[in-house]
Design a protein around this motif. Structure first.
Motif, mmCIF file in Angstrom:
data_model
loop_
_atom_site.group_PDB
_atom_site.id
_atom_site.type_symbol
_atom_site.label_atom_id
_atom_site.label_comp_id
_atom_site.label_asym_id
_atom_site.label_seq_id
_atom_site.Cartn_x
_atom_site.Cartn_y
_atom_site.Cartn_z
ATOM 1 N N ALA A 158 16.977 -8.753 1.440
ATOM 2 C CA ALA A 158 17.730 -9.743 0.664
ATOM 3 C C ALA A 158 17.851 -9.328 -0.795
ATOM 4 O O ALA A 158 18.864 -9.598 -1.445
ATOM 5 C CB ALA A 158 17.051 -11.107 0.774
ATOM 6 N N ALA A 159 16.837 -8.646 -1.323
ATOM 7 C CA ALA A 159 16.812 -8.326 -2.759
ATOM 8 C C ALA A 159 17.581 -7.053 -3.112
ATOM 9 O O ALA A 159 17.812 -6.792 -4.295
ATOM 10 C CB ALA A 159 15.352 -8.193 -3.218
ATOM 11 N N ALA A 192 0.844 -1.211 0.000
ATOM 12 C CA ALA A 192 0.000 0.000 0.000
ATOM 13 C C ALA A 192 0.873 1.253 0.000
ATOM 14 O O ALA A 192 0.586 2.227 -0.718
ATOM 15 C CB ALA A 192 -0.936 -0.019 1.215
ATOM 16 N N ALA A 193 1.963 1.238 0.794
ATOM 17 C CA ALA A 193 2.859 2.402 0.830
ATOM 18 C C ALA A 193 3.568 2.574 -0.522
ATOM 19 O O ALA A 193 3.734 3.694 -1.017
ATOM 20 C CB ALA A 193 3.881 2.239 1.957
ATOM 21 N N ALA A 194 3.961 1.458 -1.139
ATOM 22 C CA ALA A 194 4.599 1.527 -2.461
ATOM 23 C C ALA A 194 3.620 2.119 -3.476
ATOM 24 O O ALA A 194 4.014 2.933 -4.333
ATOM 25 C CB ALA A 194 5.064 0.141 -2.892
ATOM 26 N N ALA A 195 2.347 1.743 -3.370
ATOM 27 C CA ALA A 195 1.341 2.279 -4.300
ATOM 28 C C ALA A 195 1.201 3.791 -4.124
ATOM 29 O O ALA A 195 1.007 4.527 -5.104
ATOM 30 C CB ALA A 195 -0.006 1.585 -4.065
ATOM 31 N N GLU A 196 1.330 4.261 -2.876
ATOM 32 C CA GLU A 196 1.269 5.721 -2.645
ATOM 33 C C GLU A 196 2.420 6.426 -3.343
ATOM 34 O O GLU A 196 2.257 7.496 -3.930
ATOM 35 C CB GLU A 196 1.358 6.018 -1.146
ATOM 36 N N ILE A 197 3.617 5.854 -3.251
ATOM 37 C CA ILE A 197 4.784 6.437 -3.931
ATOM 38 C C ILE A 197 4.562 6.433 -5.439
ATOM 39 O O ILE A 197 4.796 7.434 -6.132
ATOM 40 C CB ILE A 197 6.072 5.661 -3.565
ATOM 41 N N ASN A 198 4.065 5.318 -5.957
ATOM 42 C CA ASN A 198 3.874 5.205 -7.406
ATOM 43 C C ASN A 198 2.811 6.190 -7.904
ATOM 44 O O ASN A 198 2.949 6.769 -8.984
ATOM 45 C CB ASN A 198 3.499 3.773 -7.778
ATOM 46 N N ALA A 199 1.773 6.398 -7.080
ATOM 47 C CA ALA A 199 0.728 7.348 -7.480
ATOM 48 C C ALA A 199 1.292 8.765 -7.533
ATOM 49 O O ALA A 199 0.892 9.576 -8.372
ATOM 50 C CB ALA A 199 -0.444 7.272 -6.491
ATOM 51 N N LYS A 200 2.222 9.051 -6.630
ATOM 52 C CA LYS A 200 2.794 10.396 -6.548
ATOM 53 C C LYS A 200 3.844 10.623 -7.634
ATOM 54 O O LYS A 200 4.100 11.771 -8.014
ATOM 55 C CB LYS A 200 3.446 10.561 -5.158
ATOM 56 N N SER A 201 4.465 9.574 -8.114
ATOM 57 C CA SER A 201 5.553 9.683 -9.093
ATOM 58 C C SER A 201 5.360 8.674 -10.202
ATOM 59 O O SER A 201 6.113 7.700 -10.303
ATOM 60 C CB SER A 201 6.897 9.426 -8.413
ATOM 61 N N PRO A 202 4.361 8.910 -11.060
ATOM 62 C CA PRO A 202 4.058 7.898 -12.070
ATOM 63 C C PRO A 202 5.202 7.646 -13.040
ATOM 64 O O PRO A 202 5.300 6.548 -13.605
ATOM 65 C CB PRO A 202 2.827 8.475 -12.788
ATOM 66 N N ALA A 203 6.101 8.618 -13.215
ATOM 67 C CA ALA A 203 7.190 8.438 -14.186
ATOM 68 C C ALA A 203 8.387 7.697 -13.594
ATOM 69 O O ALA A 203 9.278 7.274 -14.328
ATOM 70 C CB ALA A 203 7.644 9.800 -14.720
ATOM 71 N N ALA A 204 8.434 7.555 -12.267
ATOM 72 C CA ALA A 204 9.588 6.932 -11.619
ATOM 73 C C ALA A 204 9.518 5.408 -11.762
ATOM 74 O O ALA A 204 8.442 4.852 -12.019
ATOM 75 C CB ALA A 204 9.620 7.329 -10.143
ATOM 76 N N PRO A 205 10.659 4.744 -11.572
ATOM 77 C CA PRO A 205 10.614 3.273 -11.537
ATOM 78 C C PRO A 205 9.615 2.832 -10.469
ATOM 79 O O PRO A 205 9.545 3.447 -9.400
ATOM 80 C CB PRO A 205 12.044 2.881 -11.137
ATOM 81 N N ARG A 206 8.862 1.800 -10.735
ATOM 82 C CA ARG A 206 7.807 1.404 -9.804
ATOM 83 C C ARG A 206 8.394 0.894 -8.490
ATOM 84 O O ARG A 206 9.183 -0.045 -8.470
ATOM 85 C CB ARG A 206 6.937 0.310 -10.427
ATOM 86 N N ALA A 207 7.976 1.519 -7.385
ATOM 87 C CA ALA A 207 8.337 1.005 -6.059
ATOM 88 C C ALA A 207 7.513 -0.242 -5.780
ATOM 89 O O ALA A 207 6.392 -0.382 -6.273
ATOM 90 C CB ALA A 207 8.076 2.068 -4.998
ATOM 91 N N GLN A 208 8.082 -1.144 -4.990
ATOM 92 C CA GLN A 208 7.366 -2.367 -4.631
ATOM 93 C C GLN A 208 7.441 -2.589 -3.128
ATOM 94 O O GLN A 208 8.319 -2.036 -2.469
ATOM 95 C CB GLN A 208 7.999 -3.568 -5.345
ATOM 96 N N GLY A 209 6.536 -3.382 -2.613
ATOM 97 C CA GLY A 209 6.532 -3.664 -1.179
ATOM 98 C C GLY A 209 6.785 -5.129 -0.895
ATOM 99 O O GLY A 209 6.640 -5.975 -1.778
ATOM 100 N N GLY A 210 7.179 -5.432 0.331
ATOM 101 C CA GLY A 210 7.400 -6.821 0.736
ATOM 102 C C GLY A 210 7.736 -6.890 2.208
ATOM 103 O O GLY A 210 7.704 -5.870 2.913
ATOM 104 N N THR A 211 8.054 -8.056 2.693
ATOM 105 C CA THR A 211 8.472 -8.154 4.093
ATOM 106 C C THR A 211 9.861 -7.536 4.234
ATOM 107 O O THR A 211 10.629 -7.457 3.274
ATOM 108 C CB THR A 211 8.563 -9.620 4.555
ATOM 109 N N ASN A 212 10.175 -7.129 5.452
ATOM 110 C CA ASN A 212 11.504 -6.551 5.695
ATOM 111 C C ASN A 212 12.601 -7.499 5.223
ATOM 112 O O ASN A 212 13.575 -7.061 4.589
ATOM 113 C CB ASN A 212 11.683 -6.245 7.188
ATOM 114 N N SER A 213 12.476 -8.789 5.522
ATOM 115 C CA SER A 213 13.574 -9.698 5.174
ATOM 116 C C SER A 213 13.640 -9.921 3.668
ATOM 117 O O SER A 213 14.743 -10.014 3.105
ATOM 118 C CB SER A 213 13.469 -11.018 5.945
ATOM 119 N N ASP A 214 12.513 -9.973 3.003
ATOM 120 C CA ASP A 214 12.547 -10.149 1.539
ATOM 121 C C ASP A 214 13.189 -8.948 0.849
ATOM 122 O O ASP A 214 14.024 -9.103 -0.039
ATOM 123 C CB ASP A 214 11.122 -10.353 0.987
ATOM 124 N N VAL A 215 12.798 -7.739 1.243
ATOM 125 C CA VAL A 215 13.361 -6.569 0.546
ATOM 126 C C VAL A 215 14.840 -6.384 0.891
ATOM 127 O O VAL A 215 15.635 -5.994 0.035
ATOM 128 C CB VAL A 215 12.544 -5.267 0.822
#
Lengths: 224, 224
Positions: free
Chosen positions: A67-68, A42-65
């Motif tokens: 690691a990636a 949901a927070a990533a979607a807020e960022i994406n809505a605010k910056s449609p031209a930016a690379p898409r932000a994504q969300g996940g668990t703390n440990s998944d993000v």
């Protein structure tokens, strides 16, 4: 600087989300982490809505993000800090880890600095993630200014401390995405003992002057 | 502000002498104190030579100048702080006492903050001089800038903390003699725990950038 994949641990909080927005707007791939992957999305979607031209932000668990990512920002409240970072030790190994954690509490007289094992949150993170290069930075920029439509927070400086010179230099460059200027090298990691609680001074000033104060270092020209 | 008689305890040190010069240049009657009255007189003569039109600064023992002044600035090294202030308790009673003391030490990694009983030098002074109104201020302005011929240190802010609102306001006005602007109210006296060791950050930056750095608070307009 080279574009990176940046994980924000505690990415649903105002500081983490605000910094994530600025990083995304400068072309970085931002991964917001949370204990709840739904809230992170949901927070990533807020960022994406605010910056449609930016690379898409994504969300996940703390440990998944964690690691990636190439680079990890700790933007968690100090309560729970050691437990959260302690669970990520492996995912953080070999990476630059930025701490913007401010160990503060509040009473009737306003904000005050908490006593912290190892001297500061950043130094505690370095103990918990001994194979990471921990850097302290981004303590003082206000969450609401980060989330605003102002193109750059030119009136503020990002102060950066750390014991790994190359990692510190990467984070100094990353500061351009927030202030438009390279961050200032404030010295070794232990300087986080001063940088973190300085936020109490700014909050105290905000309360008295009904403003959003920031810190600027004079005597260093814009080209630093 | 009303012109005052200001005693500078430790007035032969660079910070005390530099602030004394600025106060004298703004019309205040400055009394420099030292353990050695001869050294105090010599420092006063340096101020008078630099500012022939200002009220004549004078020197004396720390206890004599403290007793004679309306307002007292503590500009002593932290080593010996408690002993010196403890001897002045009576002379300081009923007066505004400003502390610009920075409890710092240095090792191979640069400057670092000392642990201090009562949290900060200013709070220690408040315990040692319980009938005084202790205010923390002037921690960050560099001695060499104070002693220079620059008319005002416009690029810096003086941050002021204290638990006595009227005393704090007097010191905020006194800051005009240094920066040309009213000092910023940074909150209660305990905020000295952040203001004092912040000087370590500035010294660390000075070393890295070969500059004289200062702190400026953004978000507050010049009229504060």
């Amino acid at each position: 600087m080279a574009l990176q994949t940046i994980a924000v641990i505690g990415g649903t909080g105002p500081q983490g989300k605000g910094l994530g927005l600025r990083f995304a707007q400068h072309g970085h791939h931002v991964l917001l982490g949370s204990r709840s992957p739904d809230r992170a999305e949901a927070a990533a979607a807020e960022i994406n809505a605010k910056s449609p031209a930016a690379p898409r932000a994504q969300g996940g668990t703390n440990s998944d993000v964690a690691a990636a990512a190439d680079l990890v920002l700790l933007a968690i409240p100090f309560a729970g800090h050691d437990e959260i970072v302690g669970c990520l030790t492996k995912a953080l190994a070999g990476k630059i880890v930025i701490s913007c954690v401010n160990p503060l509490a509040f009473d009737r007289s306003g904000p005050y600095a908490l006593g912290v094992d190892h001297g500061s949150a950043a130094e505690a993170a370095a103990v918990l993630a001994p194979e990471s290069q921990v850097v302290g930075a981004f303590h003082h920029v206000s969450a609401s200014a980060l989330w605003s439509d102002r193109p750059s927070l030119h009136h503020e400086d990002v102060l950066v401390c750390g014991d790994h010179e190359e990692a510190k230099s990467v984070v100094q460059e990353l500061a351009r995405s927030v202030t438009g200027r390279r961050g200032i090298d404030a010295g070794p990691l232990r300087m986080a003992r001063q940088l973190e609680p300085w936020t109490a001074v700014l909050i105290s000033i905000n309360k008295r002057y009904k403003t959003q104060s920031g810190v600027r270092i004079s005597g260093i020209d814009g080209s630093h």
